[in-house]
Scaffold this active site. Structure first.
Site, PDB file in Angstrom:
ATOM      1  N   ASP A 115      -1.206  -1.112   0.214  1.00 31.47           N
ATOM      2  CA  ASP A 115      -1.080   0.082  -0.612  1.00 31.47           C
ATOM      3  C   ASP A 115      -0.821   1.304   0.244  1.00 31.47           C
ATOM      4  O   ASP A 115      -1.501   1.524   1.257  1.00 31.47           O
ATOM      5  CB  ASP A 115      -2.382   0.320  -1.397  1.00 31.47           C
ATOM      6  CG  ASP A 115      -2.314  -0.234  -2.799  1.00 31.47           C
ATOM      7  OD1 ASP A 115      -1.730   0.438  -3.659  1.00 31.47           O
ATOM      8  OD2 ASP A 115      -2.841  -1.344  -3.019  1.00 31.47           O
ATOM      9  N   ASP A 221       1.220   3.544  -4.420  1.00 31.24           N
ATOM     10  CA  ASP A 221       0.287   3.829  -5.496  1.00 31.24           C
ATOM     11  C   ASP A 221       0.690   5.089  -6.257  1.00 31.24           C
ATOM     12  O   ASP A 221       1.070   6.096  -5.650  1.00 31.24           O
ATOM     13  CB  ASP A 221      -1.092   4.040  -4.854  1.00 31.24           C
ATOM     14  CG  ASP A 221      -2.179   4.281  -5.874  1.00 31.24           C
ATOM     15  OD1 ASP A 221      -2.464   3.349  -6.633  1.00 31.24           O
ATOM     16  OD2 ASP A 221      -2.725   5.403  -5.905  1.00 31.24           O
ATOM     17  N   GLU A 277       4.473   1.969  -8.028  1.00 30.70           N
ATOM     18  CA  GLU A 277       3.775   1.842  -9.306  1.00 30.70           C
ATOM     19  C   GLU A 277       4.265   2.954 -10.231  1.00 30.70           C
ATOM     20  O   GLU A 277       3.900   4.111 -10.063  1.00 30.70           O
ATOM     21  CB  GLU A 277       2.265   1.971  -9.090  1.00 30.70           C
ATOM     22  CG  GLU A 277       1.492   1.762 -10.364  1.00 30.70           C
ATOM     23  CD  GLU A 277       0.109   2.380 -10.365  1.00 30.70           C
ATOM     24  OE1 GLU A 277      -0.721   1.973 -11.182  1.00 30.70           O
ATOM     25  OE2 GLU A 277      -0.143   3.303  -9.553  1.00 30.70           O
ATOM     26  N   HIS A 352      -5.091  -5.189 -10.713  1.00 33.30           N
ATOM     27  CA  HIS A 352      -6.512  -4.829 -10.694  1.00 33.30           C
ATOM     28  C   HIS A 352      -6.861  -3.735 -11.703  1.00 33.30           C
ATOM     29  O   HIS A 352      -8.014  -3.312 -11.773  1.00 33.30           O
ATOM     30  CB  HIS A 352      -6.881  -4.364  -9.279  1.00 33.30           C
ATOM     31  CG  HIS A 352      -6.084  -3.165  -8.880  1.00 33.30           C
ATOM     32  ND1 HIS A 352      -4.723  -3.213  -8.650  1.00 33.30           N
ATOM     33  CD2 HIS A 352      -6.438  -1.874  -8.718  1.00 33.30           C
ATOM     34  CE1 HIS A 352      -4.294  -1.998  -8.365  1.00 33.30           C
ATOM     35  NE2 HIS A 352      -5.307  -1.169  -8.398  1.00 33.30           N
ATOM     36  N   ASP A 353      -5.889  -3.254 -12.459  1.00 35.76           N
ATOM     37  CA  ASP A 353      -6.136  -2.213 -13.466  1.00 35.76           C
ATOM     38  C   ASP A 353      -6.032  -2.741 -14.895  1.00 35.76           C
ATOM     39  O   ASP A 353      -6.091  -1.962 -15.856  1.00 35.76           O
ATOM     40  CB  ASP A 353      -5.107  -1.077 -13.323  1.00 35.76           C
ATOM     41  CG  ASP A 353      -5.196  -0.357 -11.993  1.00 35.76           C
ATOM     42  OD1 ASP A 353      -6.305  -0.275 -11.430  1.00 35.76           O
ATOM     43  OD2 ASP A 353      -4.151   0.131 -11.517  1.00 35.76           O
TER      44      ASP A 353
HETATM   45  C1  GLC Z   1      -3.262   3.334  -9.290  1.00 38.41           C
HETATM   46  C2  GLC Z   1      -4.143   2.183  -8.876  1.00 38.41           C
HETATM   47  C3  GLC Z   1      -5.505   2.400  -9.454  1.00 38.41           C
HETATM   48  C4  GLC Z   1      -6.057   3.683  -8.899  1.00 38.41           C
HETATM   49  C5  GLC Z   1      -5.103   4.842  -9.137  1.00 38.41           C
HETATM   50  C6  GLC Z   1      -5.476   6.012  -8.300  1.00 38.41           C
HETATM   51  O1  GLC Z   1      -3.087   3.393 -10.650  1.00 38.41           O
HETATM   52  O2  GLC Z   1      -3.574   0.969  -9.261  1.00 38.41           O
HETATM   53  O3  GLC Z   1      -6.374   1.339  -9.227  1.00 38.41           O
HETATM   54  O4  GLC Z   1      -7.272   3.972  -9.505  1.00 38.41           O
HETATM   55  O5  GLC Z   1      -3.779   4.522  -8.798  1.00 38.41           O
HETATM   56  O6  GLC Z   1      -5.241   5.749  -6.955  1.00 38.41           O
END
Ligand code: GLC
Ligand code: CA
Length: 585
Positions: A115, A221, A277, A352-353
């Site tokens: 990440d 991220d 993302e 993971h979200d």
């Molecule tokens: C992204 C990650 C998540 C995190 C967020 C802030 O959405 O996947 O897990 O909480 O960014 O970094």
């Protein structure tokens, strides 16, 4: 297999190089380090734990791993709140452990991406500690500070009425300088100011540091949020105190300048992959801006469109969950056709979200658990795009049963829980409903065997394990030739090594049976060969009319049956196939 084998350069028949890249042909696996495997038995997953499980990943057949953050962090958001971009958090091991992991992975032909967190840091990062000290501190401008506003009665209020993703507003007041800083996630995650060239330079340095250590790329991220709109109130109608107007900090034009800069200054010169993302509401046109090769930004993006194609936002509890197949088909089709030939795609069921996909869309606690997990895998992994399995998906892990707020770890869930309870929501009802979407679903311990703590640790684990680890675990599925795990291994082998490989990786995509509300079916075509993917994604039997193709070979199926596609078919619940077919001319 070693790196030399997976680094091969691709030549077309006429001798010119085509634009195939290793990452188009890779099969990825995402590791949530904290929950994966605890090698030193302190209760927390770690880098050595991943190294120890590399033989398992080779057995599974993946050749790319994405490891969630292991940077030094106070762990407000399990490491997405970074305190030092150059240090490994001691709960996860040392920099040396990381180097060993990369080296060992590479020996096995497994690439490693990590990440890259560009949008924010922890409030305990030295830049922020400096920044908040005074308005003229050299680091002040690394973050986004604004003075308070006051209402008619003289009450202090935020610079804008915008909401944060994790609950509450997106500004936090800081007494030291009587100003607010921006935080679109938790209050311990202040947003960086990307307009500041020093911030840009810092992040170039961070990226190059990890690339020079041997990583093969990044998952960037929250990349959609780097640019912010002018700070004026949103007039979007809302029932909430703060307005969830995500457009104020999502997919704004300015961020493409930042990403072009990153590509040029940080990413060029390395044989890497960068996946961003880009969630919530991104359009195909947005995705093309990030990932069309001529834009020179990212290689591909993760979208969230297929993540919420059921009633999880309104269902009372898991017994009411129901997949919406037409919606799901529409979302997949949007990306499979929208990006084809224009940009690369990334495909995944969950990360993971997100909730566990078998609970979300399948039959998590019924007799069709295994078959539904397999059908979901068939539906996804024969599309084009770089696939990512999320750890535990390959054994059909499910959402746990949360009982009380003490069972939750996620800062976002906990913040929103208390806000809702303060507003009079019944705690039990809130948990039953909100557990359907909570990020904690995906973060329970990896289920390795039926022993103590599912074989994750011999110590006291930091998080829950799903009680079903006694029946759903890696060890038992290795032994069972019909397990979900062995089914995933077949899929990976077909996709990476079989003669169907090119059809799956490079072939065109066409949705068929468009109007069917139980069946997801599509054709993949490449150089005169075709695959038909046919899946009943529901708990009920489904009727399909005869199809105008000749069956050549049954490649894979969730049931041990002969299928005849030339007459009307009744597909049982979660009956799904991959078939090689010839088209009738
Ligand atoms: C992204 C990650 C998540 C995190 C967020 C802030 O959405 O996947 O897990 O909480 O960014 O970094
Ligand atoms: Ca540990």
């Amino acid at each position: 297999m070693d790196m030399a084998n997976i680094c091969h350069i691709y030549f077309q028949e006429d001798g010119t190089m085509n634009n195939n890249k290793w990452w188009k042909e890779a099969f990825g696996y995402q590791i949530y380090i904290r929950s994966f495997y605890d090698a030193n038995n302190d209760g927390i997953g770690d880098l050595q734990g991943i190294t120890e499980k590399l033989p398992y990943l080779s057995y599974l057949g993946v050749n790319l791993i994405w490891i969630c953050p292991f940077y030094k962090s106070p762990m407000d958001d399990n490491g997405y709140d970074v305190m030092d971009f150059y240090a490994v958090d001691k709960t996860y091991g040392t920099l040396e452990d990381f180097k060993v992991l990369v080296e060992e992975a590479h020996k096995r032909g497994i690439r490693v991406i990590i990440d890259l967190i560009l949008n924010h840091t922890s409030d305990e990062h030295s830049w922020f500690i400096e920044s908040r000290k005074s308005k003229d501190n050299p680091y002040r401008d690394y973050y986004i500070w604004r003075p308070p506003r006051y209402d008619e009665l003289g009450n202090r209020k935020e610079p804008t009425n915008w909401a944060s993703f994790f609950g509450g507003g997106c500004w936090e007041y800081d007494e030291q300088t009587d100003e607010y800083y921006m935080k679109i996630f938790s209050k311990k995650m202040p947003d960086l100011n990307w307009d500041n060239h020093q911030v840009q330079e810092e992040m170039v340095k961070v990226a190059k540091y990890w690339l020079d250590l041997g990583v093969d790329g990044f998952r960037v991220d929250a990349v959609a949020h780097l640019a912010k709109a002018p700070f004026v109130d949103s007039d979007m109608p809302t029932n909430y105190r703060y307005t969830p107007d995500w457009g104020r900090f999502s997919n704004l034009p300015k961020l493409h300048e930042y990403l072009k800069m990153m590509r040029k200054k940080a990413f060029s010169g390395y044989d890497l992959m960068v996946v961003g993302e880009v969630g919530g509401g991104a359009l195909v046109e947005d995705a093309l801006k990030y990932s069309a090769p001529e834009e020179e930004e990212l290689d591909m993006v993760f979208n969230f469109d297929h993540n919420w194609c059921n009633n999880s936002w309104s269902a009372k509890d898991r017994t009411e969950l129901k997949i919406n197949v037409p919606h799901l088909k529409e979302m997949f089709d949007k990306w499979q056709t929208g990006l084809f030939g224009k940009a690369w795609n990334a495909i995944y069921w969950l990360n993971h979200d997100q909730p566990r996909v078998v609970t979300h869309y399948g039959d998590d606690e019924g007799p069709l658990h295994d078959r539904s997990a397999k059908a979901l895998a068939v539906a996804l992994y024969f599309m084009w795009g770089t696939p990512f399995i999320y750890n535990g998906e390959e054994i059909g892990m499910t959402n746990p049963h949360f009982k009380s707020i003490a069972d939750f770890q996620d800062v976002s869930f906990i913040t929103q829980y208390y806000l809702n309870i303060q507003n009079g929501t019944d705690p039990e009802a809130y948990i039953a409903h909100a557990s359907l979407s909570t990020r904690d679903n995906a973060r329970t311990l990896m289920q390795w065997n039926d022993g103590l703590h599912g074989g994750f640790t011999k110590g006291t684990p930091w998080n829950l394990i799903n009680e079903n680890y006694r029946t759903i675990n890696v060890e038992s599925q290795i032994k069972d030739p019909n397990s979900i795990l062995n089914f995933y291994r077949k899929i990976i082998e077909i996709r990476t090594k079989s003669p169907f490989r090119n059809i799956i990786i490079y072939g065109s995509y066409e949705l068929i049976e468009k109007e069917h509300n139980q069946i997801y079916a599509y054709l993949r075509r490449f150089e005169g060969r075709n695959l038909l993917v046919l899946c009943n994604l529901t708990k009920e039997a489904a009727t399909v009319d005869k199809l105008p193709y000749t069956l050549e070979e049954r490649v894979l199926g969730t049931m041990d049956k002969q299928i005849n596609i030339n007459k009307k078919m009744v597909l049982e619940p979660y009956e799904a196939y991959v078939l090689e077919i010839k088209e009738e001319i």
